[in-house]
Design a protein around this motif. Sequence first.
Motif, PDB file in Angstrom:
ATOM      1  N   ALA A   1      33.352  34.103  39.334  1.00 17.76           N
ATOM      2  CA  ALA A   1      32.991  33.906  37.934  1.00 17.76           C
ATOM      3  C   ALA A   1      33.871  34.778  37.047  1.00 17.76           C
ATOM      4  N   GLY A   2      34.329  34.193  35.951  1.00 19.59           N
ATOM      5  CA  GLY A   2      35.161  34.940  35.021  1.00 19.59           C
ATOM      6  C   GLY A   2      36.643  34.837  35.283  1.00 19.59           C
ATOM      7  N   TRP A   3      37.042  34.070  36.287  1.00 19.16           N
ATOM      8  CA  TRP A   3      38.463  33.879  36.610  1.00 19.16           C
ATOM      9  C   TRP A   3      38.834  32.416  36.409  1.00 19.16           C
ATOM     10  N   THR A   4      40.036  32.183  35.871  1.00 16.18           N
ATOM     11  CA  THR A   4      40.583  30.830  35.923  1.00 16.18           C
ATOM     12  C   THR A   4      41.180  30.623  37.313  1.00 16.18           C
ATOM     13  N   GLY A   5      41.294  29.355  37.710  1.00 17.09           N
ATOM     14  CA  GLY A   5      41.757  29.070  39.059  1.00 17.09           C
ATOM     15  C   GLY A   5      43.161  29.570  39.341  1.00 17.09           C
ATOM     16  N   LYS A   6      44.071  29.365  38.377  1.00 14.71           N
ATOM     17  CA  LYS A   6      45.455  29.781  38.605  1.00 14.71           C
ATOM     18  C   LYS A   6      45.560  31.292  38.764  1.00 14.71           C
ATOM     19  N   LEU A   7      44.879  32.040  37.892  1.00 16.83           N
ATOM     20  CA  LEU A   7      44.980  33.493  37.966  1.00 16.83           C
ATOM     21  C   LEU A   7      44.267  34.043  39.192  1.00 16.83           C
TER      22      LEU A   7
END
Length: 396
Positions: free
Chosen positions: A116-122
């Motif tokens: 939670a709190g992360w975009t997939g790419k990052l």
Amino acid sequence: MSVVGWISVVSLALWCWLLVGQGFFWRTDQRLPERAQGVPAQERWPSVAIVVPARDEAEVLPLSLPSLLAQAYPGTAEVFLVDDGSSDGTGDLARSLAERDGGLPLTVLTPGEPEAGWTGKLWAVRHGITRARAKEPEYLLLTDADIAHEPDSLRRLVESARGGGYDMVSQMARLRVESFWEKLVVPAFVYFFSQLYPFRWINRAGSRTAAAAGGCVLLRTEAAERARVPESIRQAVIDDVSLARAVQGSGGRIWLGLADRVDSVRPYPRLADLWKMVSRSAYAQLRHNPLVLFGTVVGLALIYLVPPVMTVTGLAGADAWAGWAGAAAWALMTGTYLPMLRYYREPWWTAPLLPFTALLYLLMTVDSAVQHYRGRGAAWKGRTYSRPEAEATPEA
């Protein structure tokens, strides 16, 4: 003078300002810097870890990954491809390409679903950087799975970064322009980006303007650690600009320019494909702010749509002042677009069509806001990202 005449004059005044006061954004001479004068040739080439986030990239990987594996780099380099939950066999394909072509060592990683709190790419980039740091590389090359590099790309990036004293060197990859819609929309995309973030402003020492092109970023590992990358930007939808701000904000010096030997191989043959590319992040660029959206729409209309409208209606007899001011503004607009068309090897006569392309971008931006409020904003490859403030923020 009538109201429409004044509107036309204001548009012309804005174009006069853009011509000379916005960092000469329209020039295309910001290219990869050569080794600085007086700096000796490399005696020891630094080690580099190449991190490639990839989600459902089987279509483009055969065109891009071999170019990374074939890098003619004098130092130690290794490729870490992070298979971000692909359903099309991206990871297996990457391994088979490495077995077939050889070259630099390849490690394929699988990070699992993002926290939670992360975009997939990052999240994928984080996983790749974490594994790469075990090898203690001096530099990280963050490059997208659809980016193809000429064999000397990594060598020139490292040489430019060290010679110029840069903590981050980024190149705007030359995007594909083959279909009708690509030819109409893609050069304008780079033109608008450089207008928003003038490369000259970014590249001068002490600048407060920061941006990068996420497809090709060479980053000093020490600078990444100092900026706490990617943890500090884990929610960013527009990750490249956020990365540049984080590096610059932590005291790093950055550089951005147009690429000559780095190309995107991803096709956008239909208008719908390009529309999705732009609209998925356009409202995030405006910080999900309705007032900023309104100002952007008004600004785009005043700068790009008023000149041709006033030229046609004014010179047709409605208002001569409006017609001549509109024609002058349209001419300035056309002239500033020509260098970008030359860079993309497109014919000069398409330059006057820029207002139509700007109208498309205006509609894409409005659609981005509409999709956001419908809960479909920033959607990409099966994932939809909320406004960052709405997310639970994990511990740093």
